[in-house]
Motif scaffolding. Structure first.
Motif, PDB file in Angstrom:
ATOM      1  N   MET A   1      41.013  36.090  45.169  1.00 24.23           N
ATOM      2  CA  MET A   1      41.990  36.610  46.142  1.00 24.23           C
ATOM      3  C   MET A   1      41.263  36.998  47.432  1.00 24.23           C
ATOM      4  O   MET A   1      40.075  36.908  47.541  1.00 24.23           O
ATOM      5  CB  MET A   1      42.650  37.870  45.591  1.00 24.23           C
ATOM      6  CG  MET A   1      43.392  37.641  44.333  1.00 24.23           C
ATOM      7  SD  MET A   1      44.892  36.728  44.631  1.00 24.23           S
ATOM      8  CE  MET A   1      45.235  36.195  42.998  1.00 24.23           C
ATOM      9  N   ARG A  72      36.471  41.161  50.359  1.00 21.70           N
ATOM     10  CA  ARG A  72      36.394  40.961  48.910  1.00 21.70           C
ATOM     11  C   ARG A  72      37.401  41.828  48.173  1.00 21.70           C
ATOM     12  O   ARG A  72      37.602  42.995  48.532  1.00 21.70           O
ATOM     13  CB  ARG A  72      34.980  41.318  48.458  1.00 21.70           C
ATOM     14  CG  ARG A  72      34.777  41.251  46.961  1.00 21.70           C
ATOM     15  CD  ARG A  72      33.312  41.399  46.588  1.00 21.70           C
ATOM     16  NE  ARG A  72      33.139  41.197  45.165  1.00 21.70           N
ATOM     17  CZ  ARG A  72      32.665  42.110  44.323  1.00 21.70           C
ATOM     18  NH1 ARG A  72      32.278  43.287  44.769  1.00 21.70           N
ATOM     19  NH2 ARG A  72      32.572  41.841  43.045  1.00 21.70           N
ATOM     20  N   TRP A  73      38.012  41.266  47.152  1.00 24.81           N
ATOM     21  CA  TRP A  73      38.793  42.019  46.189  1.00 24.81           C
ATOM     22  C   TRP A  73      38.085  41.774  44.870  1.00 24.81           C
ATOM     23  O   TRP A  73      38.232  40.723  44.248  1.00 24.81           O
ATOM     24  CB  TRP A  73      40.230  41.506  46.156  1.00 24.81           C
ATOM     25  CG  TRP A  73      41.072  42.186  45.134  1.00 24.81           C
ATOM     26  CD1 TRP A  73      41.305  41.769  43.856  1.00 24.81           C
ATOM     27  CD2 TRP A  73      41.791  43.397  45.278  1.00 24.81           C
ATOM     28  NE1 TRP A  73      42.128  42.653  43.208  1.00 24.81           N
ATOM     29  CE2 TRP A  73      42.438  43.657  44.050  1.00 24.81           C
ATOM     30  CE3 TRP A  73      41.942  44.308  46.328  1.00 24.81           C
ATOM     31  CZ2 TRP A  73      43.234  44.789  43.849  1.00 24.81           C
ATOM     32  CZ3 TRP A  73      42.734  45.422  46.112  1.00 24.81           C
ATOM     33  CH2 TRP A  73      43.370  45.657  44.890  1.00 24.81           C
ATOM     34  N   ALA A  74      37.251  42.748  44.506  1.00 28.57           N
ATOM     35  CA  ALA A  74      36.307  42.539  43.401  1.00 28.57           C
ATOM     36  C   ALA A  74      36.990  42.127  42.108  1.00 28.57           C
ATOM     37  O   ALA A  74      38.004  42.700  41.727  1.00 28.57           O
ATOM     38  CB  ALA A  74      35.536  43.822  43.175  1.00 28.57           C
ATOM     39  N   HIS A  76      34.501  40.684  39.586  1.00 30.02           N
ATOM     40  CA  HIS A  76      33.325  40.777  38.720  1.00 30.02           C
ATOM     41  C   HIS A  76      32.249  41.553  39.470  1.00 30.02           C
ATOM     42  O   HIS A  76      31.673  41.050  40.429  1.00 30.02           O
ATOM     43  CB  HIS A  76      32.798  39.394  38.359  1.00 30.02           C
ATOM     44  CG  HIS A  76      33.734  38.608  37.498  1.00 30.02           C
ATOM     45  ND1 HIS A  76      34.952  38.163  37.957  1.00 30.02           N
ATOM     46  CD2 HIS A  76      33.634  38.234  36.205  1.00 30.02           C
ATOM     47  CE1 HIS A  76      35.564  37.524  36.978  1.00 30.02           C
ATOM     48  NE2 HIS A  76      34.795  37.552  35.896  1.00 30.02           N
ATOM     49  N   ASN A  99      36.452  33.056  47.249  1.00 28.85           N
ATOM     50  CA  ASN A  99      37.652  33.755  46.784  1.00 28.85           C
ATOM     51  C   ASN A  99      38.048  33.155  45.466  1.00 28.85           C
ATOM     52  O   ASN A  99      38.135  31.932  45.359  1.00 28.85           O
ATOM     53  CB  ASN A  99      38.814  33.559  47.754  1.00 28.85           C
ATOM     54  CG  ASN A  99      38.665  34.408  48.995  1.00 28.85           C
ATOM     55  OD1 ASN A  99      39.353  34.182  49.969  1.00 28.85           O
ATOM     56  ND2 ASN A  99      37.781  35.371  48.962  1.00 28.85           N
ATOM     57  N   THR A 123      28.013  39.565  40.626  1.00 32.99           N
ATOM     58  CA  THR A 123      29.227  38.776  40.858  1.00 32.99           C
ATOM     59  C   THR A 123      29.137  37.355  40.295  1.00 32.99           C
ATOM     60  O   THR A 123      28.041  36.842  40.047  1.00 32.99           O
ATOM     61  CB  THR A 123      29.504  38.649  42.367  1.00 32.99           C
ATOM     62  OG1 THR A 123      28.438  37.886  42.938  1.00 32.99           O
ATOM     63  CG2 THR A 123      29.562  40.001  43.032  1.00 32.99           C
ATOM     64  N   PRO A 125      30.318  34.584  42.102  1.00 30.83           N
ATOM     65  CA  PRO A 125      29.947  33.574  43.102  1.00 30.83           C
ATOM     66  C   PRO A 125      28.447  33.415  43.296  1.00 30.83           C
ATOM     67  O   PRO A 125      27.973  32.319  43.596  1.00 30.83           O
ATOM     68  CB  PRO A 125      30.610  34.072  44.386  1.00 30.83           C
ATOM     69  CG  PRO A 125      31.003  35.463  44.131  1.00 30.83           C
ATOM     70  CD  PRO A 125      31.193  35.613  42.683  1.00 30.83           C
TER      71      PRO A 125
HETATM   72  N1  GLU Z   1      35.181  36.871  41.997  1.00 28.67           N
HETATM   73  C1  GLU Z   1      34.568  37.179  43.247  1.00 28.67           C
HETATM   74  C2  GLU Z   1      33.958  38.575  43.239  1.00 28.67           C
HETATM   75  O1  GLU Z   1      34.255  39.397  42.440  1.00 28.67           O
HETATM   76  C3  GLU Z   1      35.478  36.993  44.442  1.00 28.67           C
HETATM   77  C4  GLU Z   1      36.603  37.962  44.518  1.00 28.67           C
HETATM   78  C5  GLU Z   1      37.508  37.723  45.738  1.00 28.67           C
HETATM   79  O2  GLU Z   1      38.296  36.772  45.683  1.00 28.67           O
HETATM   80  O3  GLU Z   1      37.436  38.472  46.708  1.00 28.67           O
HETATM   81  O4  GLU Z   1      33.152  38.895  44.015  1.00 28.67           O
END
Ligand code: GLU
Length: 593
Positions: A1, A72-74, A76, A99, A123, A125
């Protein structure tokens, strides 16, 4: 996201990206970062708001006409400077933003650790970036080729954008399951999660498709599929204004979020519901399964809509797992003197993970030896940190004040948790377990079908906008959904609404029924169907107006009700996720008129 912005061209990239990230702020986020190339690659990252990033960068050199930025929407790894994007490759040359969720990151990470890679963040990514780098090193291939090979092994959803210090006139981007728009200017390109950061520079855009890689230079845009075949970019003219773009073309965030539910439920099931192996995997629950399955009783604490998800979970857990469950309003629980024994388990449910009453309630229970299991949407939030175990709902940021997609994600997660416990305890038959996995798997599609009925639901809503009161009735699994339907209507339309178990009507409230009172029944086919048919008759006998959420093809109720809102047939355990959708739309359209 959340948000990505990137730029390549003749302007300074930093102001374009910073402004773009601010435009994407409405999507909600927990940290932000930018990478720029000006001879060398530089990264700037900060937890919190974009303005915090801006302040931390003040006085630093931010030149460069190519760059990538991220809010960022964390999912992981907790929100922190270290986990913020962009991430840097281990050789320092590449930077990447992402994302989405890389589902098989844990496996890839293990492989890379064995090869000697050391990670800087928690994370997913960063794992993908190192994986790309490793392929590049091993095969001596170009970055584009390495990206293609890597993406063929990636399971999950992504938009990624990569910059390479050694090749500063090219941005590489790819997408699967998350949105990516490319704005075409004169000798420049703009990339973003939606068109809001782009619209002030150009109206010519290309929406990248799933499984496409974009190779972007200042004056060239090439799209290829993962088989390295060129694709023809489909250039469109943007005709939406900024505010409309932010809301994805919907009039309000609430409506946008209602329509996001097929995707958010899918995201919630993703990587957990494993149809190939016929099982559910949630590491946060598995690790603590011994404690969970041996819990003497479960106490659910929550507020508002989350409390309704909790009440639903009571019905489901007691049925499937045979563990006694009590549901508490966190605001009551924290101020009374509840009896808690070591070995009791608390499930705390909260969208934000910051609900003050719920936080205090679980702190209190924790002191008395209870195990805390958090079901929250925001990664790294206070409740997530206070919990011994838990599962995120992965519904993405919820901007609308009235909770919609977070609620259906909570229901989905809680049902999966119940199924995991039931399987472990042996309180569910193999056949029923498999049936329910299939029903969960079909949820996104069935929710889409309900949303296709929006025009009908709107017409029904408009017939009742003048009402000053409304009743919402349901039995069994549909009772918490009736409560939630009433809450939505109150919140959105300011119409006084009450939710009741349908059979309680005769103990008093039935006296209120008259010709002008809309009575909404959640009456899909389940174990109490015959009984609710009688309850509808009671209302009709008093000339109340009946609006009924029914299973498609239910001619019995169709013949009795004034208006029906049909939904696809499903098992009664997962039906609440589907049945709540028409009530969200009903509240919305009664409210906006
Ligand atoms: N999964 C990634 C993270 O946790 C991306 C989350 C995002 O879409 O902002 O860093």
């Amino acid at each position: 996201m959340c948000g990505i912005v990137a730029y390549i061209g003749h302007r300074q990239a930093y102001p374009v990206i910073l402004k773009g990230l601010k435009r994407l702020e409405y999507r909600g986020y927990d940290s932000a970062g930018i990478a720029l190339i000006n001879h060398s690659l530089k990264l700037y990252k900060k937890r919190g708001k974009v303005v915090n990033l801006e302040e931390s960068v003040l006085g630093q050199q931010v030149d460069g006409s190519v760059g990538i930025g991220h809010t960022r929407w964390a999912t992981h790894g907790e929100p922190s400077d270290r986990n913020a994007h962009p991430h840097r490759s281990s050789n320092g040359k590449l930077a990447m933003i992402h994302n989405g969720i890389i589902e098989n990151y844990a496996l890839l990470k293990q492989e890379l650790i064995k090869k000697g890679y050391r990670f800087q963040s928690d994370t997913d990514p960063e794992v993908l970036l190192y994986f790309i780098e490793d392929i590049q090193k091993k095969n001596g291939s170009s970055l584009e080729e390495a990206l293609r090979i890597a993406l063929k092994r990636v399971v999950g959803a992504y938009v990624i954008v990569l910059v390479d210090e050694d090749n500063p006139d090219t941005l590489l981007a790819a997408r699967k399951g998350s949105p990516l728009v490319i704005g075409i200017g004169k000798g420049e390109h703009f990339l973003a999660s939606d068109a809001s950061p782009i619209v002030e520079y150009t109206r010519e855009v290309v929406y990248v498709n799933d499984y496409e890689i974009a190779i972007i230079k200042p004056d060239e845009l090439v799209l290829k599929n993962l088989g390295n075949e060129r694709q023809t970019p489909y250039i469109q003219q943007l005709d939406l204004e900024l505010a409309a773009i932010e809301k994805g073309g919907y009039d309000h965030f609430m409506l946008k979020e209602i329509f996001e539910q097929p995707q958010t439920i899918h995201d919630c099931l993703r990587g957990r519901l494993d149809m190939a192996n016929k099982m559910i995997t949630m590491p946060g629950i598995e690790k603590n399964m011994e404690l969970i399955k041996n819990a003497n009783r479960i106490l659910i604490v929550a507020c508002g809509t989350s409390w309704h998800a909790g009440l639903e979970a009571e019905y489901i857990i007691e049925e499937l797992c045979r563990i006694p469950v009590e549901v508490e309003y966190a605001s009551e629980f924290r101020y009374r003197n509840p009896v808690i024994h070591p070995g009791d388990m608390i499930i705390a449910i909260s969208q934000s993970g910051e609900t003050a009453d719920t936080i205090v309630a679980i702190e209190k229970a924790k002191e008395q030896g209870a195990i805390i299991l958090g079901v929250v949407n925001v990664v790294g939030s206070s409740i997530a940190r206070l919990s011994h175990a838990g599962a995120y709902t992965h519904a993405g940021p919820e901007i609308g004040v009235a909770s919609t997609k977070a609620f259906t994600a909570q229901l989905t997660v809680l049902t999966m948790i119940a199924l995991m416990i039931a399987k472990e305890k042996g309180t569910i038959s193999g056949e029923r377990y498999l049936h329910l996995l299939n029903q969960l798997n079909e949820l996104p599609e069935k929710v889409s079908k309900v949303l296709e009925n929006v025009d009908l639901i709107k017409q029904v809503a408009l017939r009742y906008v003048g009402a000053s009161d409304a009743l919402f009735l349901g039995r069994g699994y549909n009772f918490p959904i009736a409560l939630e339907g009433a809450l939505k209507l109150k919140e959105i339309s300011y119409i006084h609404a009450e939710g009741y178990p349908a059979a309680e009507m005769k103990h008093g409230p039935i006296a209120l029924v008259e010709e002008t009172l809309p009575v909404v029944f959640v009456a899909t086919k389940d174990a109490s169907h015959e009984k609710i048919v009688s309850n509808i008759q009671e209302i009709k006998a008093r000339k109340g107006k009946v609006i009924a959420v029914i299973t498609e093809g239910d001619h019995i109720i169709q013949g009795m009700a004034d208006d029906v809102l049909p939904v696809p047939e499903t098992d009664e355990i997962v039906a609440p996720v589907i049945n709540t959708i028409p009530l969200q739309l009903l509240a919305y359209y009664m409210g906006v008129d």
